[in-house]
Scaffold this motif. Structure first.
Motif, mmCIF file in Angstrom:
data_model
loop_
_atom_site.group_PDB
_atom_site.id
_atom_site.type_symbol
_atom_site.label_atom_id
_atom_site.label_comp_id
_atom_site.label_asym_id
_atom_site.label_seq_id
_atom_site.Cartn_x
_atom_site.Cartn_y
_atom_site.Cartn_z
ATOM 1 N N TRP A 81 0.705 -1.060 -0.537
ATOM 2 C CA TRP A 81 -0.165 0.006 0.256
ATOM 3 C C TRP A 81 0.761 1.545 0.208
ATOM 4 C CZ3 TRP A 81 -5.237 -0.199 -1.506
ATOM 5 C CH2 TRP A 81 -5.508 -1.677 -1.478
ATOM 6 N N SER A 82 2.437 0.841 0.381
ATOM 7 C CA SER A 82 3.468 2.611 0.556
ATOM 8 C C SER A 82 3.559 2.433 -0.710
ATOM 9 C CB SER A 82 4.395 2.267 0.762
ATOM 10 O OG SER A 82 4.743 0.749 1.014
ATOM 11 N N GLY A 83 3.438 1.769 -1.985
ATOM 12 C CA GLY A 83 3.855 1.849 -3.882
ATOM 13 C C GLY A 83 4.756 1.730 -3.708
ATOM 14 N N SER A 84 5.031 0.756 -2.414
ATOM 15 C CA SER A 84 6.974 0.086 -2.460
ATOM 16 C C SER A 84 6.683 -1.391 -3.026
ATOM 17 C CB SER A 84 7.729 0.023 -1.270
ATOM 18 O OG SER A 84 6.980 -0.584 -0.312
ATOM 19 N N SER A 143 -1.313 0.021 -9.707
ATOM 20 C CA SER A 143 -1.094 1.166 -8.944
ATOM 21 C C SER A 143 -2.417 1.095 -7.792
ATOM 22 C CB SER A 143 -1.498 2.575 -9.511
ATOM 23 O OG SER A 143 -2.765 2.372 -10.239
ATOM 24 N N ARG A 144 -2.334 1.966 -6.800
ATOM 25 C CA ARG A 144 -2.962 2.227 -5.716
ATOM 26 C C ARG A 144 -3.494 3.148 -5.453
ATOM 27 N NH1 ARG A 144 0.202 5.188 -4.494
ATOM 28 N NH2 ARG A 144 1.537 4.640 -2.496
ATOM 29 N N ASP A 145 -4.333 3.413 -4.886
ATOM 30 C CA ASP A 145 -4.793 4.560 -4.118
ATOM 31 C C ASP A 145 -5.200 4.097 -2.600
ATOM 32 O OD1 ASP A 145 -6.520 6.738 -2.727
ATOM 33 O OD2 ASP A 145 -7.205 7.109 -4.464
ATOM 34 N N THR A 146 -4.838 3.818 -1.836
ATOM 35 C CA THR A 146 -4.593 4.103 -0.360
ATOM 36 C C THR A 146 -6.077 4.467 0.439
ATOM 37 O OG1 THR A 146 -2.255 3.885 0.154
ATOM 38 C CG2 THR A 146 -3.323 4.000 2.181
ATOM 39 N N ALA A 147 -6.109 5.623 0.268
ATOM 40 C CA ALA A 147 -7.612 6.537 0.684
ATOM 41 C C ALA A 147 -8.312 5.726 0.181
ATOM 42 C CB ALA A 147 -7.820 8.438 0.053
ATOM 43 N N LYS A 148 -8.494 5.429 -1.174
ATOM 44 C CA LYS A 148 -9.814 4.710 -1.968
ATOM 45 C C LYS A 148 -9.532 3.154 -1.168
ATOM 46 C CE LYS A 148 -11.093 7.807 -5.609
ATOM 47 N NZ LYS A 148 -11.218 7.829 -6.805
#
Length: 125
Positions: free
Chosen positions: A53-56, A71-76
């Motif tokens: 979730w950090s994008g790493s 890709s990701r959108d942690t808020a969503k």
């Protein structure tokens, strides 16, 4: 408690693009690293991509790295898989899967604890 729901699949002509989404629900969803797998007709379930979730720690299977982007959108609470230049061999059910972020990275389906129901991607020639 944590649930994964895929969406975005459909019927697309070869050369087209799709963006798949995996919505994670549950208050502990960020404790899991997310991955995409796919399973074509008559084939084994195949690792596609994964990330935290950090994008790493982003990983791609060699067979898809030139055309797929995760890709990701942690808020969503949503991770995405963008697929470009679709080919007929991309036809498969695409699954979102999760496992503890504390665990070592793995491309093996049996190592993943959480699974969505999958979304069908069909590429016509």
């Amino acid at each position: 408690q944590v649930q994964l729901v895929e969406s975005g699949g459909g019927l697309v002509q070869a050369g087209g693009s799709l963006r798949l989404a995996c919505a994670a629900s549950g208050r502990t969803f960020t404790s899991y690293a997310l991955a995409w797998f796919r399973q074509g007709p008559g084939k084994e379930r195949e690792f596609v991509s994964s990330m935290k979730w950090s994008g790493s720690d982003v990983y791609y299977a060699d067979s898809v790295k030139d055309r797929f982007t995760m890709s990701r959108d942690t808020a969503k609470g949503t991770v995405y898989l963008e697929i470009d230049s679709l080919k007929p061999e991309d036809t498969a059910v695409y699954f979102c899967a999760g496992r503890s972020q504390r665990a070592a990275w793995s491309p093996e389906a049996p190592d993943y604890d959480l699974w969505g129901q999958g979304t069908q991607v069909t590429v016509s020639s």
